[in-house]
Structures are given as structure tokens and as C-alpha cells.
Design an enzyme around this catalytic site. Structure first.
Site, PDB file in Angstrom:
ATOM      1  N   HIS A  26       0.881  -1.171   0.000  1.00 34.52           N
ATOM      2  CA  HIS A  26       0.000   0.000   0.000  1.00 34.52           C
ATOM      3  C   HIS A  26       0.913   1.214   0.000  1.00 34.52           C
ATOM      4  CE1 HIS A  26      -3.579   2.331   0.538  1.00 34.52           C
ATOM      5  NE2 HIS A  26      -3.065   2.937   1.613  1.00 34.52           N
ATOM      6  N   HIS A  38      -3.365   9.036   1.233  1.00 40.53           N
ATOM      7  CA  HIS A  38      -3.318   7.813   0.437  1.00 40.53           C
ATOM      8  C   HIS A  38      -4.669   7.560  -0.211  1.00 40.53           C
ATOM      9  CE1 HIS A  38      -5.208   5.266   3.771  1.00 40.53           C
ATOM     10  NE2 HIS A  38      -4.977   6.425   4.341  1.00 40.53           N
ATOM     11  N   CYS A 116      -3.258   2.754  -5.544  1.00 39.83           N
ATOM     12  CA  CYS A 116      -2.652   3.707  -4.609  1.00 39.83           C
ATOM     13  C   CYS A 116      -1.244   4.127  -5.027  1.00 39.83           C
ATOM     14  CB  CYS A 116      -2.657   3.148  -3.190  1.00 39.83           C
ATOM     15  SG  CYS A 116      -1.829   1.539  -3.046  1.00 39.83           S
TER      16      CYS A 116
END
Length: 164
Positions: A26, A38, A116
Site C-alpha cells: 500500500h 493515500h 494507490c
């Protein structure tokens, strides 16, 4: 609430943060004061690790601002400005401003083309890039996702049988 995580290195605003979730990473951009911005699929839970595998089938995501230690959870993380030699980073002021302006925005999401990592590399470099999407990785993630669904179905059936 827990205390913030100690930093493995000095974090600087505009740095890209790579958070290991086991089968995938991530990504977030550090904006200062212990916070990151994010892109999180609506099915992803901060710090959830393997349980956030549901992001494979998400088609929208929201831009969030959260404390780094909340997003990291029990996972490991590091600064990874991996394209600095290939692309010139945007001025830090512009990275932070663009990131802050995006907070709360719901965006299209695709694990292949709008994930992301694409989001944060676009902020830092003006170019959306993601190296983590590979055929082998997707096959592995798909297998885990399928197993998760099957286990869920088995557990649901067992629960229903107990109620009868």
C-alpha cells in the site's frame, strides 16, 4: 490510542511511503506532522493486512488523510522514492498542496491502472506508475481472494446449519 510508530528514517514531506501488506504494498505520501495521504479502496481497512484483499474487486476509492501509524498498523513500512533517478520530483509544496486538495475525493480505482501507487507517483512525479502489478502477483492475489471467498461461504453455511 497508541503512540506513533518510530520512524525507520527521517520522513520528509513529499516522501513516498511503501507499506508492506504481505502479498502487495500500500502506498502513501508523507505530508508532515505524522500524517500521510493515500488512496484507499472503500473495502480497505487501514492496517488490515491480508483482510484488505477485497481491494482487488473495488472500483472506487477515496483519498484519505490519516496518521501514518494508523495506516501502517502492524505492517512494516519504508520511504521509497524509487523513481527519483528516472523522474524529477515535483516541488514539495506542489506535492503537498495537490495531495491535500484531493482528500475526500472519491476516484475510480483499478488494481491494474488506478491504484494507490499510481496515485502517489502521480503526486510526486506527475507520472502515474506502478511496478507492483505483475501477472504472477495478480494470479497470487486472485488465488488468495478466491480462497477467502470460499472459506467465507463454508463458514456461513456451517453457521446456518447450526441455526437450523
Amino acid at each position: 490510542l497508541e503512540a506513533p510508530l518510530p520512524s525507520p528514517v527521517a520522513l520528509k514531506p513529499g516522501d513516498l511511503i511503501e507499506i508492506s501488506r504481505g502479498l502487495y504494498e500500500h502506498w502513501a505520501v508523507y505530508v508532515g506532522n505524522g500524517d500521510v495521504i493515500h488512496l484507499a479502496p472503500t473495502s480497505e481497512v487501514a492496517g488490515a493486512g491480508f483482510s484488505s484483499i477485497g481491494s482487488l474487486d473495488a472500483d472506487t476509492a477515496v483519498v484519505r488523510r490519516d496518521p501514518l501509524w494508523i495506516v501502517v498498523g502492524a505492517d512494516s513500512y519504508r520511504v521509497n522514492n524509487k523513481y527519483d533517478r528516472r523522474y524529477s520530483p515535483q516541488p514539495v509544496r506542489e506535492i503537498i498542496q495537490a495531495a491535500k486538495e484531493a482528500v475526500g475525493r472519491v476516484m475510480p480505482y483499478s488494481v491494474f491502472s488506478k491504484n494507490c501507487e499510481h496515485f502517489v507517483t502521480s503526486l510526486r512525479y506527475g507520472v502515474a506508475k506502478s511496478d507492483q502489478v505483475s501477472i504472477l502477483g495478480i494470479v497470487g492475489l486472485a488465488a488468495v481472494a478466491t480462497a477467502t471467498v470460499l472459506i467465507g461461504r463454508v463458514l456461513t453455511r456451517r453457521h446456518e446449519e447450526k441455526d437450523d
